[in-house]
Motif scaffolding. Structure first.
Motif, PDB file in Angstrom:
ATOM      1  N   SER A  11      -2.563   3.702 -15.949  1.00 32.96           N
ATOM      2  CA  SER A  11      -3.761   2.999 -15.498  1.00 32.96           C
ATOM      3  C   SER A  11      -3.532   2.456 -14.088  1.00 32.96           C
ATOM      4  N   ILE A  12      -4.579   1.969 -13.468  1.00 32.74           N
ATOM      5  CA  ILE A  12      -4.447   1.358 -12.140  1.00 32.74           C
ATOM      6  C   ILE A  12      -3.512   0.147 -12.195  1.00 32.74           C
ATOM      7  N   PRO A  13      -3.617  -0.727 -13.219  1.00 29.84           N
ATOM      8  CA  PRO A  13      -2.638  -1.813 -13.317  1.00 29.84           C
ATOM      9  C   PRO A  13      -1.204  -1.315 -13.502  1.00 29.84           C
ATOM     10  N   ASP A  14      -1.015  -0.240 -14.282  1.00 28.00           N
ATOM     11  CA  ASP A  14       0.319   0.348 -14.452  1.00 28.00           C
ATOM     12  C   ASP A  14       0.883   0.784 -13.107  1.00 28.00           C
ATOM     13  N   VAL A  15       0.053   1.453 -12.322  1.00 30.69           N
ATOM     14  CA  VAL A  15       0.477   1.913 -10.997  1.00 30.69           C
ATOM     15  C   VAL A  15       0.860   0.722 -10.127  1.00 30.69           C
ATOM     16  N   SER A  16       0.080  -0.364 -10.209  1.00 29.04           N
ATOM     17  CA  SER A  16       0.393  -1.550  -9.396  1.00 29.04           C
ATOM     18  C   SER A  16       1.753  -2.123  -9.763  1.00 29.04           C
ATOM     19  N   LEU A  17       2.061  -2.136 -11.058  1.00 31.68           N
ATOM     20  CA  LEU A  17       3.340  -2.677 -11.506  1.00 31.68           C
ATOM     21  C   LEU A  17       4.503  -1.782 -11.078  1.00 31.68           C
ATOM     22  N   LEU A  18       4.335  -0.488 -11.208  1.00 33.39           N
ATOM     23  CA  LEU A  18       5.375   0.447 -10.775  1.00 33.39           C
ATOM     24  C   LEU A  18       5.559   0.399  -9.261  1.00 33.39           C
ATOM     25  N   ALA A  19       4.474   0.211  -8.530  1.00 31.56           N
ATOM     26  CA  ALA A  19       4.570   0.086  -7.068  1.00 31.56           C
ATOM     27  C   ALA A  19       5.314  -1.193  -6.692  1.00 31.56           C
ATOM     28  N   ALA A  58       3.104  10.272  -9.573  1.00 32.47           N
ATOM     29  CA  ALA A  58       2.435  10.430 -10.866  1.00 32.47           C
ATOM     30  C   ALA A  58       1.721  11.781 -10.925  1.00 32.47           C
ATOM     31  N   LYS A  59       1.057  12.128  -9.845  1.00 31.47           N
ATOM     32  CA  LYS A  59       0.362  13.417  -9.795  1.00 31.47           C
ATOM     33  C   LYS A  59       1.360  14.571  -9.821  1.00 31.47           C
ATOM     34  N   GLU A  60       2.423  14.440  -9.033  1.00 33.14           N
ATOM     35  CA  GLU A  60       3.448  15.482  -8.950  1.00 33.14           C
ATOM     36  C   GLU A  60       4.147  15.715 -10.284  1.00 33.14           C
ATOM     37  N   LYS A  61       4.444  14.633 -11.000  1.00 35.37           N
ATOM     38  CA  LYS A  61       5.206  14.724 -12.255  1.00 35.37           C
ATOM     39  C   LYS A  61       4.318  14.872 -13.487  1.00 35.37           C
ATOM     40  N   GLY A  62       2.985  14.838 -13.299  1.00 40.59           N
ATOM     41  CA  GLY A  62       2.073  15.033 -14.429  1.00 40.59           C
ATOM     42  C   GLY A  62       1.840  13.804 -15.282  1.00 40.59           C
ATOM     43  N   PHE A  63       2.007  12.625 -14.717  1.00 34.18           N
ATOM     44  CA  PHE A  63       1.741  11.385 -15.455  1.00 34.18           C
ATOM     45  C   PHE A  63       0.242  11.078 -15.365  1.00 34.18           C
ATOM     46  N   THR A  64      -0.478  11.424 -16.407  1.00 36.86           N
ATOM     47  CA  THR A  64      -1.930  11.254 -16.394  1.00 36.86           C
ATOM     48  C   THR A  64      -2.393  10.009 -17.146  1.00 36.86           C
ATOM     49  N   PHE A  99       8.130   6.716 -16.701  1.00 30.84           N
ATOM     50  CA  PHE A  99       8.102   6.703 -15.244  1.00 30.84           C
ATOM     51  C   PHE A  99       9.308   5.932 -14.705  1.00 30.84           C
ATOM     52  N   CYS A 100       9.688   4.856 -15.374  1.00 32.71           N
ATOM     53  CA  CYS A 100      10.889   4.104 -14.977  1.00 32.71           C
ATOM     54  C   CYS A 100      12.119   5.001 -15.037  1.00 32.71           C
ATOM     55  N   LYS A 101      12.205   5.840 -16.068  1.00 34.64           N
ATOM     56  CA  LYS A 101      13.337   6.770 -16.169  1.00 34.64           C
ATOM     57  C   LYS A 101      13.363   7.724 -14.987  1.00 34.64           C
ATOM     58  N   VAL A 102      12.198   8.232 -14.602  1.00 34.30           N
ATOM     59  CA  VAL A 102      12.104   9.157 -13.473  1.00 34.30           C
ATOM     60  C   VAL A 102      12.612   8.492 -12.190  1.00 34.30           C
ATOM     61  N   GLN A 108       0.837  -1.203   0.000  1.00 31.66           N
ATOM     62  CA  GLN A 108       0.000   0.000   0.000  1.00 31.66           C
ATOM     63  C   GLN A 108       0.873   1.254   0.000  1.00 31.66           C
ATOM     64  N   ASP A 109       1.950   1.223   0.762  1.00 35.05           N
ATOM     65  CA  ASP A 109       2.862   2.361   0.846  1.00 35.05           C
ATOM     66  C   ASP A 109       3.449   2.703  -0.524  1.00 35.05           C
ATOM     67  N   SER A 110       3.910   1.689  -1.245  1.00 40.80           N
ATOM     68  CA  SER A 110       4.495   1.933  -2.574  1.00 40.80           C
ATOM     69  C   SER A 110       3.434   2.399  -3.561  1.00 40.80           C
ATOM     70  N   THR A 111       2.232   1.857  -3.453  1.00 40.07           N
ATOM     71  CA  THR A 111       1.145   2.279  -4.337  1.00 40.07           C
ATOM     72  C   THR A 111       0.819   3.760  -4.110  1.00 40.07           C
ATOM     73  N   GLU A 112       0.745   4.151  -2.863  1.00 41.00           N
ATOM     74  CA  GLU A 112       0.483   5.557  -2.544  1.00 41.00           C
ATOM     75  C   GLU A 112       1.616   6.455  -3.036  1.00 41.00           C
ATOM     76  N   ARG A 113       2.850   5.989  -2.894  1.00 36.10           N
ATOM     77  CA  ARG A 113       4.013   6.766  -3.347  1.00 36.10           C
ATOM     78  C   ARG A 113       3.992   6.944  -4.867  1.00 36.10           C
ATOM     79  N   ILE A 114       3.684   5.897  -5.600  1.00 40.62           N
ATOM     80  CA  ILE A 114       3.623   5.991  -7.067  1.00 40.62           C
ATOM     81  C   ILE A 114       2.492   6.935  -7.480  1.00 40.62           C
ATOM     82  N   ASN A 115       1.335   6.822  -6.848  1.00 38.84           N
ATOM     83  CA  ASN A 115       0.222   7.725  -7.170  1.00 38.84           C
ATOM     84  C   ASN A 115       0.596   9.178  -6.906  1.00 38.84           C
ATOM     85  N   ALA A 116       1.272   9.443  -5.795  1.00 37.61           N
ATOM     86  CA  ALA A 116       1.687  10.801  -5.470  1.00 37.61           C
ATOM     87  C   ALA A 116       2.708  11.326  -6.482  1.00 37.61           C
TER      88      ALA A 116
END
Length: 128
Positions: free
Chosen positions: A78-86, A69-75, A110-113, A59-67
């Motif tokens: 998808s939810i599955p994408d976020v799960s994989l990045l988390a 994504a919002k901060e860096k403008g990644f719109t 996002f991986c580059k970031v 959950q912590d990593s999911t929240e971090r990725i969502n934050a």
């Protein structure tokens, strides 16, 4: 090395296969993206034979990725994408060596970031 699998890698490469000498890992939400007969059967067979494993991200990593994504403008994530990045973030925190397999340019960016290693299957890596 862990091969962290995005659905785009399998969906875009008709010849994709799970090499028994490698560790493939993904999230349950990514597995749910396989809907066509070829990819669905390929993934189901890999799961059944232990060639592909799934793991929920924290959950912590999911929240971090969502934050981030919002901060860096990644719109376009998808939810599955976020799960994989988390999950990638979880692996990084565990000091595990992995490479993301994806043809999805949003995930590659996002991986580059985040400094995650990634490989493309068909489309090639992003240039910038």
């Amino acid at each position: 090395m862990i091969q962290l699998l995005d659905s785009a890698a399998v969906l875009n490469d008709e010849g994709f296969y799970f090499n028994s000498g490698e560790d493939f890992l993904t999230t349950p939400l990514i597995v749910d993206e396989f809907r066509d007969m070829r990819s669905k059967n390929l993934v189901a067979n890999a799961l059944q034979n232990g060639l592909l494993k799934t793991r929920e991200p924290s959950q912590d990593s999911t929240e971090r990725i969502n934050a981030l994504a919002k901060e860096k403008g990644f719109t376009r994530l998808s939810i599955p994408d976020v799960s994989l990045l988390a999950l990638a973030l979880d692996l990084q925190r565990e000091n595990r060596i992995f490479v993301m397999l994806t043809d999805d340019y949003s995930i590659q960016n996002f991986c580059k970031v985040l400094g995650f290693k990634f490989n493309s299957v068909i489309r090639g890596k992003i240039e910038k």
